[in-house]
Enzyme design. Structure first.
Site, mmCIF file in Angstrom:
data_model
loop_
_atom_site.group_PDB
_atom_site.id
_atom_site.type_symbol
_atom_site.label_atom_id
_atom_site.label_comp_id
_atom_site.label_asym_id
_atom_site.label_seq_id
_atom_site.Cartn_x
_atom_site.Cartn_y
_atom_site.Cartn_z
ATOM 1 C CG HIS A 134 -0.175 0.078 2.527
ATOM 2 N ND1 HIS A 134 0.219 1.263 3.102
ATOM 3 C CD2 HIS A 134 0.271 -0.902 3.335
ATOM 4 C CE1 HIS A 134 0.862 1.024 4.223
ATOM 5 N NE2 HIS A 134 0.917 -0.292 4.396
ATOM 6 C CG HIS A 143 13.178 -4.566 -14.038
ATOM 7 N ND1 HIS A 143 13.974 -5.194 -14.956
ATOM 8 C CD2 HIS A 143 12.345 -5.531 -13.550
ATOM 9 C CE1 HIS A 143 13.643 -6.474 -15.037
ATOM 10 N NE2 HIS A 143 12.668 -6.698 -14.183
#
Length: 209
Positions: A134, A143
């Protein structure tokens, strides 16, 4: 059914093609500058990247299927194509909460979990079985490698690479164009333009050194 042109024809492109098929889409071409001319292989068009001008028509979209963050960015700059022509690909076995923002050109691979109010920038790779918790912010051209875990409220700056199996504890900031080594544990902020590895992660290299 979404029609996609992949820029780059490598192992990474194979994985992205599977993600596209999981959404019901199809790859119509793979363009790579290692090819000198246009040809067909297994019903796909292949050839140099310059063919994009002929193929990018109507509802066709693009994904840059190259693992290097620097190269993806350079190709976006080279093509200079409108943002809306880039597809966003989310494998049907990824779990992405409704409150998550995923920007154009990004690919989210199988087994990924992205939880509430996270934000993922454009042209990023969120690789297999990684977790973005979250309120994380993952900026453009990043990446996140297989099995990496970003716990709550982590920020990963533009162009950075979090290696396979690395863990980042809550509230950490990782700078831009930084590499976190595979299996590392990040428990303090990491500056931009460095490589950090280990448990806990320590800077071992600065750009240009």
């Amino acid at each position: 059914m979404e029609k996609i042109i992949l820029i780059g024809d490598s192992g990474h492109a194979k994985v992205i093609e599977d993600c596209i098929r999981s959404q019901g889409g199809s790859v119509i071409a793979k363009l790579d500058d290692r090819y000198q001319e246009r040809f067909y292989e297994e019903h796909l068009i292949k050839g140099p990247i310059a063919l994009i001008d002929d193929l990018l028509i109507d509802d066709v979209k693009i994904v840059i299927s190259i693992g290097s963050n620097h190269i993806r960015k350079s190709i976006v700059e080279r093509l200079n194509i409108a943002d809306e022509k880039y597809a966003t690909i989310i494998h049907n076995r990824a779990i992405v909460c409704n409150s998550v923002k995923v920007d154009y050109g990004t690919v989210i691979m199988p087994g990924v979990i992205v939880n509430a109010d996270a934000s993922i920038g454009c042209h990023s790779i969120i690789n297999s079985n990684s977790v973005i918790e979250h309120d994380c912010v993952v900026e453009n051209f990043t990446h996140i490698s297989p099995g990496a875990i970003l716990t709550g409220n982590v920020k990963v700056g533009q162009g950075s690479h979090v290696g396979a199996g690395a863990t980042v504890i809550p509230g950490i900031d990782i700078g831009s164009w930084t590499t976190i080594g595979a299996g590392s544990s990040v428990i303090s902020n990491i500056e931009s333009n460095v490589t950090a590895v280990g448990i806990p992660a320590k800077v071992i290299k600065r750009e240009g050194l």
